[in-house]
Design a protein around this motif. Structure first.
Motif, mmCIF file in Angstrom:
data_model
loop_
_atom_site.group_PDB
_atom_site.id
_atom_site.type_symbol
_atom_site.label_atom_id
_atom_site.label_comp_id
_atom_site.label_asym_id
_atom_site.label_seq_id
_atom_site.Cartn_x
_atom_site.Cartn_y
_atom_site.Cartn_z
ATOM 1 N N ASN A 153 -10.984 6.990 4.365
ATOM 2 C CA ASN A 153 -12.154 7.315 3.559
ATOM 3 C C ASN A 153 -12.571 6.102 2.695
ATOM 4 O O ASN A 153 -11.785 5.181 2.482
ATOM 5 C CB ASN A 153 -11.793 8.529 2.695
ATOM 6 C CG ASN A 153 -12.543 8.622 1.397
ATOM 7 O OD1 ASN A 153 -12.079 8.134 0.384
ATOM 8 N ND2 ASN A 153 -13.692 9.230 1.435
ATOM 9 N N VAL A 154 -13.802 6.105 2.228
ATOM 10 C CA VAL A 154 -14.337 5.015 1.406
ATOM 11 C C VAL A 154 -13.450 4.722 0.198
ATOM 12 O O VAL A 154 -13.076 3.567 -0.054
ATOM 13 C CB VAL A 154 -15.774 5.344 0.919
ATOM 14 C CG1 VAL A 154 -16.239 4.331 -0.123
ATOM 15 C CG2 VAL A 154 -16.738 5.378 2.091
ATOM 16 N N ILE A 155 -13.101 5.758 -0.569
ATOM 17 C CA ILE A 155 -12.341 5.546 -1.799
ATOM 18 C C ILE A 155 -10.949 5.000 -1.496
ATOM 19 O O ILE A 155 -10.438 4.136 -2.225
ATOM 20 C CB ILE A 155 -12.252 6.847 -2.626
ATOM 21 C CG1 ILE A 155 -13.663 7.345 -2.991
ATOM 22 C CG2 ILE A 155 -11.425 6.641 -3.883
ATOM 23 C CD1 ILE A 155 -14.488 6.373 -3.799
ATOM 24 N N SER A 156 -10.330 5.473 -0.422
ATOM 25 C CA SER A 156 -9.007 4.957 -0.040
ATOM 26 C C SER A 156 -9.081 3.454 0.187
ATOM 27 O O SER A 156 -8.267 2.686 -0.355
ATOM 28 C CB SER A 156 -8.514 5.641 1.242
ATOM 29 O OG SER A 156 -8.530 7.038 1.125
ATOM 30 N N LEU A 157 -10.047 3.018 0.982
ATOM 31 C CA LEU A 157 -10.180 1.598 1.312
ATOM 32 C C LEU A 157 -10.624 0.771 0.105
ATOM 33 O O LEU A 157 -10.170 -0.358 -0.092
ATOM 34 C CB LEU A 157 -11.163 1.426 2.469
ATOM 35 C CG LEU A 157 -10.639 1.929 3.827
ATOM 36 C CD1 LEU A 157 -11.789 2.131 4.804
ATOM 37 C CD2 LEU A 157 -9.612 0.956 4.407
ATOM 38 N N ALA A 158 -11.506 1.336 -0.726
ATOM 39 C CA ALA A 158 -12.004 0.611 -1.899
ATOM 40 C C ALA A 158 -10.939 0.457 -2.979
ATOM 41 O O ALA A 158 -11.083 -0.366 -3.892
ATOM 42 C CB ALA A 158 -13.225 1.329 -2.475
ATOM 43 N N VAL A 204 0.841 -1.206 0.000
ATOM 44 C CA VAL A 204 0.000 0.000 0.000
ATOM 45 C C VAL A 204 0.872 1.251 0.000
ATOM 46 O O VAL A 204 0.586 2.228 -0.703
ATOM 47 C CB VAL A 204 -0.954 -0.008 1.222
ATOM 48 C CG1 VAL A 204 -1.718 1.307 1.327
ATOM 49 C CG2 VAL A 204 -1.936 -1.177 1.117
ATOM 50 N N THR A 205 1.978 1.215 0.752
ATOM 51 C CA THR A 205 2.904 2.346 0.787
ATOM 52 C C THR A 205 3.554 2.568 -0.569
ATOM 53 O O THR A 205 3.591 3.688 -1.088
ATOM 54 C CB THR A 205 4.000 2.110 1.852
ATOM 55 O OG1 THR A 205 3.386 1.878 3.118
ATOM 56 C CG2 THR A 205 4.925 3.320 1.958
ATOM 57 N N ASP A 206 4.046 1.490 -1.171
ATOM 58 C CA ASP A 206 4.737 1.592 -2.462
ATOM 59 C C ASP A 206 3.813 2.024 -3.594
ATOM 60 O O ASP A 206 4.272 2.577 -4.600
ATOM 61 C CB ASP A 206 5.379 0.245 -2.823
ATOM 62 C CG ASP A 206 6.552 -0.109 -1.910
ATOM 63 O OD1 ASP A 206 7.008 0.776 -1.163
ATOM 64 O OD2 ASP A 206 6.981 -1.285 -1.937
ATOM 65 N N SER A 207 2.509 1.782 -3.442
ATOM 66 C CA SER A 207 1.551 2.184 -4.485
ATOM 67 C C SER A 207 1.404 3.697 -4.579
ATOM 68 O O SER A 207 0.942 4.227 -5.589
ATOM 69 C CB SER A 207 0.180 1.562 -4.206
ATOM 70 O OG SER A 207 -0.460 2.225 -3.123
ATOM 71 N N GLY A 208 1.784 4.391 -3.494
ATOM 72 C CA GLY A 208 1.635 5.845 -3.468
ATOM 73 C C GLY A 208 0.242 6.312 -3.111
ATOM 74 O O GLY A 208 -0.060 7.506 -3.200
ATOM 75 N N LEU A 209 -0.630 5.387 -2.699
ATOM 76 C CA LEU A 209 -2.010 5.757 -2.354
ATOM 77 C C LEU A 209 -2.019 6.760 -1.205
ATOM 78 O O LEU A 209 -1.408 6.534 -0.167
ATOM 79 C CB LEU A 209 -2.806 4.510 -1.967
ATOM 80 C CG LEU A 209 -4.263 4.732 -1.541
ATOM 81 C CD1 LEU A 209 -5.103 5.257 -2.705
ATOM 82 C CD2 LEU A 209 -4.868 3.440 -1.000
ATOM 83 N N ARG A 210 -2.733 7.860 -1.413
ATOM 84 C CA ARG A 210 -2.909 8.879 -0.377
ATOM 85 C C ARG A 210 -4.389 9.003 -0.065
ATOM 86 O O ARG A 210 -5.238 8.650 -0.879
ATOM 87 C CB ARG A 210 -2.329 10.221 -0.850
ATOM 88 C CG ARG A 210 -0.829 10.172 -1.023
ATOM 89 C CD ARG A 210 -0.284 11.322 -1.847
ATOM 90 N NE ARG A 210 -0.329 12.596 -1.151
ATOM 91 C CZ ARG A 210 0.205 13.722 -1.639
ATOM 92 N NH1 ARG A 210 0.820 13.707 -2.815
ATOM 93 N NH2 ARG A 210 0.116 14.852 -0.960
ATOM 94 N N GLY A 211 -4.684 9.492 1.112
ATOM 95 C CA GLY A 211 -6.069 9.584 1.560
ATOM 96 C C GLY A 211 -6.946 10.331 0.571
ATOM 97 O O GLY A 211 -6.676 11.490 0.254
ATOM 98 N N ARG A 212 -7.983 9.676 0.088
ATOM 99 C CA ARG A 212 -8.874 10.281 -0.909
ATOM 100 C C ARG A 212 -10.006 11.095 -0.272
ATOM 101 O O ARG A 212 -10.841 11.653 -0.973
ATOM 102 C CB ARG A 212 -9.466 9.187 -1.803
ATOM 103 C CG ARG A 212 -8.423 8.430 -2.634
ATOM 104 C CD ARG A 212 -7.813 9.324 -3.698
ATOM 105 N NE ARG A 212 -6.974 8.561 -4.619
ATOM 106 C CZ ARG A 212 -5.653 8.625 -4.650
ATOM 107 N NH1 ARG A 212 -5.013 9.414 -3.801
ATOM 108 N NH2 ARG A 212 -4.967 7.915 -5.533
#
Length: 518
Positions: free
Chosen positions: A314-319, A151-159
């Motif tokens: 948030n919903v989008i972050s988890l989804a 998840v960290t390497d994906s660069g996902l940030r809180g949506r």
């Protein structure tokens, strides 16, 4: 002469609440009744919306070439659709052609929304047939640290708006020693012009459930809560139905998919307060208290729900987590620009011809969104301003429409991307009144805990009223700026701290509406 299908034809009609508001239920009933009357066998599937809201109710018919769409369909149009043999994808004035070839859809990059509008939202079999639960099954073969690294390497940030790196938050909770940890989904979507959370929960609830389960497995949490906006009854129904089915199939509860992991999930209805979108206020409300903002530190990741380490996303972050685990961190990170990786579900609203949801990689400009997707203003007048990021977002003038959707690019022009909601205004808008509304909104929604937000917003309304009336304009403009500085730097949370964004941006970019020479 109409050809009678040899087998039952699948007809897709959205159950999304926006489609329902446009008469989808009446359309479904009319199609079922007309088919029966004509002795035709059909199977009606209630899918989610594709997000082309100006075309709702959009009806799709399955063919060997793919689904063919018709819209916007009203109940009164149904007999003529049957007369035109729409079950065999024949031409009709409402014909839209192959759904996947509709230009508005074809140009998108749907990752989080890959299934939305395609599957039956509450069919677990349909979800699995479209790559559902692949991410969880992969996660169950990894350690918690390996999941967090992905998840960290994906660069996902809180949506949800803060854009805080999701992996860092998860890693903090992973590192905490505790007998109990929680996963909390912030589904209290309250920003104006936003509806992506609602669409996921109504139109693909299993992806949120899967994402929360992966989060639980990653950090060692055994209990999750979805804090759901009270005005979302259709989402409540879909989520609860999906949770029951996931539990029955072994995707929730004890020994998930035969593993040693346990994760339980419940939906809790929100208190109806905008400030409960702030994570600590949300936690207070979830504990049965009044939704007041907590002082930080301690951070919720260390002392969150009931004082235990808690992931709040948030919903989008988890989804978005399932596709990252399924396809890999690099697959997701390859989309986007700079530090803004992946895609963002963008919601187009306000004075636009084509309102709806667009999922694209970061980097597209506001101008492209407003005109290539939004189709320009619904009134045909020039678009004068757009507000991005909800009621606390800055108003952007036409000179900034070429700004790419990127967290840092927006920060550089003193604006926020927030939850990805874009509300457009044509040249009839009065920006002084919009600034007044920002103060008024804050005054109504303030939890009252800190003085800058509670009192500052009320005084702000009073001073803006004087400016609108032309009373001591120069003096009162200075007063608004001083007041905004106090709110920016002295408020306990983003509600008071960001209210000056719409106020000051309106004054800076549209001074003529405040009686100031340009």
């Amino acid at each position: 002469m109409m050809t009678t299908p040899n087998i039952s034809t699948k007809v897709y009609i959205p159950r999304d609440s926006s489609a329902l508001s446009m008469g989808a239920e009446k359309v479904a009933a009319a199609i079922a009744q007309e088919a029966k009357k004509r002795g035709l066998e059909i199977t009606i599937i209630r899918n989610g919306s594709r997000g082309l809201y100006w075309l709702e109710t959009m009806v799709e018919v399955a063919t060997e070439q793919g689904r063919v769409a018709y819209g916007p369909v009203k109940a009164k149009d149904v007999p003529s659709l049957f007369d035109a043999d729409f079950l065999q994808a024949k031409t009709h004035p409402l014909s839209l052609g192959l759904t996947e070839e509709i230009d508005w859809l074809k140009k998108q990059q749907r990752l989080t929304f890959a299934r939305v509008g395609i599957t039956d939202p509450v069919s677990l079999d349909d979800y699995i047939a479209h790559d559902g639960y692949k991410g969880l099954k992969k996660a169950l073969t990894l350690s918690g640290a390996e999941i967090v690294k992905a998840v960290t390497d994906s660069g996902l940030r809180g949506r949800g708006g803060a854009a805080f790196p999701t992996g860092i938050k998860w890693n903090t909770v992973l590192g905490c020693k505790s007998d109990q940890k929680y996963i909390v989904c912030n589904a209290d979507e309250g920003d104006s012009g936003t509806f992506s959370d609602r669409m996921i929960m109504e139109d693909d609830p299993f992806v949120l459930i899967e994402g929360m389960t992966i989060a639980g497995v990653a950090v060692g949490a055994t209990q999750g809560y979805i804090y759901l906006r009270s005005e979302y009854p259709h989402a409540l129904k879909a989520l609860n139905e999906a949770i029951v089915k996931a539990e029955a199939a072994g995707y929730l509860g004890e020994n998930i998919c035969g593993s040693t992991h346990t994760f339980n999930l419940e939906v809790r209805r929100a208190a109806g307060a905008y400030v409960c979108g702030e994570e600590t206020s949300l936690l207070e409300s979830l504990e049965g208290k009044r939704g007041l903002v907590r002082f930080k530190p301690p951070l919720p990741a260390i002392e969150g729900l009931f004082g235990k380490p808690t992931v709040v996303n948030n919903v989008i972050s988890l989804a978005t987590v399932p596709i990252i685990l399924d396809k890999g961190a690099q697959y997701y990170a390859d989309y986007g620009m700079g530090r803004s990786r992946g895609t963002l579900p963008i919601q187009l609203a306000g004075n636009l011809k084509h309102g709806g949801l667009v999922e694209l990689a970061f980097g597209i400009t506001l101008r492209e969104l407003l005109y290539d997707y939004g189709g320009g203003s619904a009134t045909g007048k020039p678009i004068r301003a757009v507000q991005v990021g909800g009621p606390l977002g800055a108003f952007l003038p036409e000179s900034q429409f070429d700004t790419p959707l990127d967290y840092e690019a927006f920060n550089n022009i003193w604006a926020v991307l927030g939850h990805g909601g874009i509300v457009a205004f044509d040249d009839t808008v009065d920006m002084a009144k919009m600034a007044r509304y920002a103060f008024e909104f804050c005054a109504i929604e303030s939890c009252g805990k800190c003085t800058p937000c509670r009192i500052g917003s009320t005084r702000g309304v009073e001073v803006i009223d004087k400016i609108i009336a032309g009373t001591d304009t120069v003096k009162n403009i200075k007063l608004v700026r001083d007041l905004s500085d106090t709110m920016l730097n002295g408020s306990l949370c983003a509600l008071g701290g960001m209210t000056p964004y719409p106020v000051l941006s309106a004054m800076n970019h549209f001074p003529e509406d405040f009686g100031i020479a340009k």
